[in-house]
Scaffold this motif. Structure first.
Motif, PDB file in Angstrom:
ATOM      1  N   SER A 129       0.816  -1.215   0.000  1.00  0.00           N
ATOM      2  CA  SER A 129       0.000   0.000   0.000  1.00  0.00           C
ATOM      3  C   SER A 129       0.848   1.263   0.000  1.00  0.00           C
ATOM      4  CB  SER A 129      -0.928   0.003   1.224  1.00  0.00           C
ATOM      5  OG  SER A 129      -0.171  -0.070   2.418  1.00  0.00           O
ATOM      6  N   LYS A 130       2.156   1.125  -0.099  1.00  0.00           N
ATOM      7  CA  LYS A 130       3.065   2.264  -0.143  1.00  0.00           C
ATOM      8  C   LYS A 130       3.881   2.216  -1.428  1.00  0.00           C
ATOM      9  CE  LYS A 130       3.570   2.467   4.892  1.00  0.00           C
ATOM     10  NZ  LYS A 130       4.534   2.433   6.026  1.00  0.00           N
ATOM     11  N   GLY A 131       4.193   3.385  -1.933  1.00  0.00           N
ATOM     12  CA  GLY A 131       5.004   3.454  -3.140  1.00  0.00           C
ATOM     13  C   GLY A 131       4.198   3.228  -4.405  1.00  0.00           C
ATOM     14  N   GLN A 132       4.858   2.710  -5.419  1.00  0.00           N
ATOM     15  CA  GLN A 132       4.235   2.511  -6.721  1.00  0.00           C
ATOM     16  C   GLN A 132       3.138   1.445  -6.665  1.00  0.00           C
ATOM     17  OE1 GLN A 132       7.010   1.237  -9.678  1.00  0.00           O
ATOM     18  NE2 GLN A 132       5.561   1.393 -11.383  1.00  0.00           N
ATOM     19  N   ILE A 133       2.080   1.675  -7.453  1.00  0.00           N
ATOM     20  CA  ILE A 133       0.998   0.699  -7.540  1.00  0.00           C
ATOM     21  C   ILE A 133       1.525  -0.549  -8.246  1.00  0.00           C
ATOM     22  CG2 ILE A 133      -1.282   0.231  -8.477  1.00  0.00           C
ATOM     23  CD1 ILE A 133      -1.363   2.237  -6.263  1.00  0.00           C
ATOM     24  N   LYS A 134       1.441  -1.683  -7.590  1.00  0.00           N
ATOM     25  CA  LYS A 134       1.930  -2.925  -8.167  1.00  0.00           C
ATOM     26  C   LYS A 134       1.217  -4.096  -7.522  1.00  0.00           C
ATOM     27  CE  LYS A 134       5.823  -2.960  -4.938  1.00  0.00           C
ATOM     28  NZ  LYS A 134       7.305  -3.013  -4.793  1.00  0.00           N
ATOM     29  N   GLY A 135       1.431  -5.268  -8.089  1.00  0.00           N
ATOM     30  CA  GLY A 135       0.806  -6.470  -7.567  1.00  0.00           C
ATOM     31  C   GLY A 135       1.656  -7.144  -6.520  1.00  0.00           C
ATOM     32  N   LEU A 136       1.237  -8.341  -6.147  1.00  0.00           N
ATOM     33  CA  LEU A 136       1.995  -9.103  -5.166  1.00  0.00           C
ATOM     34  C   LEU A 136       3.359  -9.476  -5.708  1.00  0.00           C
ATOM     35  CD1 LEU A 136      -0.794 -11.534  -3.892  1.00  0.00           C
ATOM     36  CD2 LEU A 136       0.026  -9.462  -2.772  1.00  0.00           C
ATOM     37  N   ARG A 137       4.265  -9.774  -4.801  1.00  0.00           N
ATOM     38  CA  ARG A 137       5.591 -10.224  -5.214  1.00  0.00           C
ATOM     39  C   ARG A 137       5.483 -11.556  -5.945  1.00  0.00           C
ATOM     40  NH1 ARG A 137      10.007 -10.462  -0.567  1.00  0.00           N
ATOM     41  NH2 ARG A 137       9.390  -8.233  -0.557  1.00  0.00           N
ATOM     42  N   ASN A 138       6.255 -11.718  -6.999  1.00  0.00           N
ATOM     43  CA  ASN A 138       6.241 -12.917  -7.847  1.00  0.00           C
ATOM     44  C   ASN A 138       4.872 -13.119  -8.503  1.00  0.00           C
ATOM     45  OD1 ASN A 138       8.929 -13.551  -7.045  1.00  0.00           O
ATOM     46  ND2 ASN A 138       8.138 -14.557  -5.203  1.00  0.00           N
ATOM     47  N   SER A 139       4.210 -12.024  -8.869  1.00  0.00           N
ATOM     48  CA  SER A 139       2.875 -12.129  -9.471  1.00  0.00           C
ATOM     49  C   SER A 139       2.911 -12.843 -10.816  1.00  0.00           C
ATOM     50  CB  SER A 139       2.274 -10.731  -9.647  1.00  0.00           C
ATOM     51  OG  SER A 139       3.094  -9.911 -10.472  1.00  0.00           O
ATOM     52  N   SER A 140       4.006 -12.723 -11.559  1.00  0.00           N
ATOM     53  CA  SER A 140       4.106 -13.418 -12.848  1.00  0.00           C
ATOM     54  C   SER A 140       4.035 -14.928 -12.669  1.00  0.00           C
ATOM     55  CB  SER A 140       5.410 -13.037 -13.559  1.00  0.00           C
ATOM     56  OG  SER A 140       5.452 -11.656 -13.820  1.00  0.00           O
ATOM     57  N   PHE A 141       4.632 -15.420 -11.604  1.00  0.00           N
ATOM     58  CA  PHE A 141       4.586 -16.855 -11.320  1.00  0.00           C
ATOM     59  C   PHE A 141       3.157 -17.291 -11.023  1.00  0.00           C
ATOM     60  CE2 PHE A 141       4.569 -20.180  -8.034  1.00  0.00           C
ATOM     61  CZ  PHE A 141       5.175 -21.210  -8.733  1.00  0.00           C
ATOM     62  N   TYR A 142       2.425 -16.482 -10.270  1.00  0.00           N
ATOM     63  CA  TYR A 142       1.040 -16.817  -9.955  1.00  0.00           C
ATOM     64  C   TYR A 142       0.175 -16.847 -11.218  1.00  0.00           C
ATOM     65  CZ  TYR A 142       2.560 -15.728  -5.203  1.00  0.00           C
ATOM     66  OH  TYR A 142       3.231 -15.716  -4.002  1.00  0.00           O
ATOM     67  N   ARG A 143       0.455 -15.947 -12.161  1.00  0.00           N
ATOM     68  CA  ARG A 143      -0.316 -15.933 -13.405  1.00  0.00           C
ATOM     69  C   ARG A 143      -0.113 -17.220 -14.185  1.00  0.00           C
ATOM     70  NH1 ARG A 143       1.053  -9.924 -15.832  1.00  0.00           N
ATOM     71  NH2 ARG A 143       0.775  -8.759 -13.886  1.00  0.00           N
ATOM     72  N   VAL A 144       1.136 -17.652 -14.283  1.00  0.00           N
ATOM     73  CA  VAL A 144       1.436 -18.871 -15.042  1.00  0.00           C
ATOM     74  C   VAL A 144       0.788 -20.077 -14.383  1.00  0.00           C
ATOM     75  CG1 VAL A 144       3.277 -20.407 -15.821  1.00  0.00           C
ATOM     76  CG2 VAL A 144       3.574 -17.926 -15.962  1.00  0.00           C
ATOM     77  N   VAL A 145       0.908 -20.171 -13.066  1.00  0.00           N
ATOM     78  CA  VAL A 145       0.349 -21.320 -12.352  1.00  0.00           C
ATOM     79  C   VAL A 145      -1.171 -21.337 -12.473  1.00  0.00           C
ATOM     80  CG1 VAL A 145       0.041 -22.339 -10.068  1.00  0.00           C
ATOM     81  CG2 VAL A 145       2.279 -21.484 -10.758  1.00  0.00           C
ATOM     82  N   SER A 146      -1.801 -20.171 -12.370  1.00  0.00           N
ATOM     83  CA  SER A 146      -3.259 -20.102 -12.437  1.00  0.00           C
ATOM     84  C   SER A 146      -3.761 -20.405 -13.843  1.00  0.00           C
ATOM     85  CB  SER A 146      -3.746 -18.721 -11.994  1.00  0.00           C
ATOM     86  OG  SER A 146      -3.352 -18.449 -10.671  1.00  0.00           O
ATOM     87  N   PHE A 147      -3.000 -20.002 -14.855  1.00  0.00           N
ATOM     88  CA  PHE A 147      -3.444 -20.198 -16.237  1.00  0.00           C
ATOM     89  C   PHE A 147      -3.191 -21.620 -16.732  1.00  0.00           C
ATOM     90  CE2 PHE A 147      -3.008 -19.827 -20.884  1.00  0.00           C
ATOM     91  CZ  PHE A 147      -4.185 -19.155 -21.175  1.00  0.00           C
ATOM     92  N   PHE A 148      -2.290 -22.329 -16.074  1.00  0.00           N
ATOM     93  CA  PHE A 148      -1.895 -23.660 -16.547  1.00  0.00           C
ATOM     94  C   PHE A 148      -3.064 -24.625 -16.718  1.00  0.00           C
ATOM     95  CE2 PHE A 148      -0.580 -28.035 -15.504  1.00  0.00           C
ATOM     96  CZ  PHE A 148       0.224 -28.285 -16.610  1.00  0.00           C
TER      97      PHE A 148
END
Length: 338
Positions: A129-148
């Motif tokens: 909630s501080k700094g630049q707007i971004k997703g969770l850490r390692n979000s790219s990994f979560y995308r791949v796992v969820s899309f698999f």
């Protein structure tokens, strides 16, 4: 040209042109050229012809067959009118299958879209909630796992989860038993009418939640980060931000996802056939597409099966129309300015 005289204060007379009356300019249609004709023929006429041939015409044929007693293997087709429709709407099994489809239409899209929205928000704007707007850490990994799971064919998913749900040596019962839940030692998830539909719905959600998450991620990425930063400054939490900013601005994506999930729920043939080919205990997982298949290829009643297909197609059109209508009534047709 018409003129008019104008006298000034010093006595001089000037001749000035009079204002011409306004004339309506008619636009002439440009003549058709070979380029225009060829463009319309290739990019409009050809797709329309293909659509009429492979979509509309088969539906018209199915409706014609539904008015006959055609067995599917004989050249004779006796016209019987709406008798097939009277049969299916008085058939307890078909009405049970229709009820199961309605149950899927109600719950599958809602559950899948909510989970997909939550995951999409987490991997795009759900980070610190501080700094630049971004997703969770390692979000790219979560995308791949969820899309698999979406990359796996539906029949393979059904067979795999059928083995996981196996009461004697399935992975699920083995894990639950290992955790101390001995009541699940030989529990038949797909053999109990109280859990068969729930277990099947879980498999479908598992297979599609990653795909719609990626769809919503693409929509959220198109929202300017300044809007999320302004909401953060105003003290809005994650839930308030999702309700006030994310959902309204990706409303079209949500509508598309809801329609596609609803169409899947009205069909669901592959998953149901792979997990419970016979329709489940007390037909608890039987859907209209399965009953259509049994009627046509097991009973040899293609006329009756065609009537079921027409009902299924009409139900799909009605569902899509209702989604568009609800979206319009709730203000979905209005542009949301960024």
């Amino acid at each position: 040209m018409k003129t008019q005289q104008s006298r000034s204060d010093d006595g001089l007379t000037a001749v000035v042109p009079a204002t011409a009356p306004q004339q309506v300019v008619k636009r002439r249609r440009k003549p058709l050229t070979w380029d225009k004709v060829s463009f319309f023929a290739v990019f409009l006429g050809l797709p329309l012809a293909i659509y009429l041939l492979f979509v509309i015409w088969p539906f018209v044929q199915a409706f014609g067959y539904s008015l006959t007693d055609w067995s599917g293997f004989s050249p004779t087709q006796n016209f019987i009118g709406l008798e097939n429709y009277a049969k299916i709407f008085t058939d307890d099994i078909f009405m049970k299958a229709m009820g199961n489809n309605i149950l899927l239409v109600i719950f599958l899209p809602i559950i899948t879209i909510i989970l997909s929205l939550v995951l999409a928000s987490l991997v795009t704007v759900g980070g610190s909630s501080k700094g630049q707007i971004k997703g969770l850490r390692n979000s790219s990994f979560y995308r791949v796992v969820s899309f698999f799971p979406y990359t796996i064919p539906a029949i393979a998913i059904g067979i795999m989860w059928g083995q996981i749900y196996d009461p004697s040596g399935g992975l699920l019962n083995g894990i639950l038993t290992g955790l101390g839940f001995d009541q699940f030692k030989d529990f038949a998830w797909l053999g109990d009418k109280n859990t068969a539909m729930i277990a099947t719905m879980f498999v479908i959600v598992w297979g599609f939640v990653g795909f719609y998450m990626v769809l919503f991620v693409a929509g959220i990425k198109g929202i300017p980060a300044e809007l999320f930063e302004a909401a953060r400054i105003d003290g809005a939490g994650r839930f308030r931000t999702a309700v006030s900013i994310t959902i309204p601005l990706i409303r079209d994506n949500i509508q598309t996802a809801y329609i596609y999930m609803g169409i899947l729920a009205l069909d669901a043939f592959v998953y149901m056939a792979a997990l419970n080919s016979g329709g489940g205990p007390d037909n608890s997982t039987l859907v209209m597409a399965q009953q259509l298949f049994f009627t046509a290829f097991s009973k040899g009643q293609f006329g009756l099966a065609s009537a079921m297909g027409v009902v299924l197609a009409v139900a799909t059109l009605i569902f899509s129309g209702l989604v568009f209508l609800v979206n319009r009534l709730t203000g979905g047709d209005k542009d949301v300015s960024l």
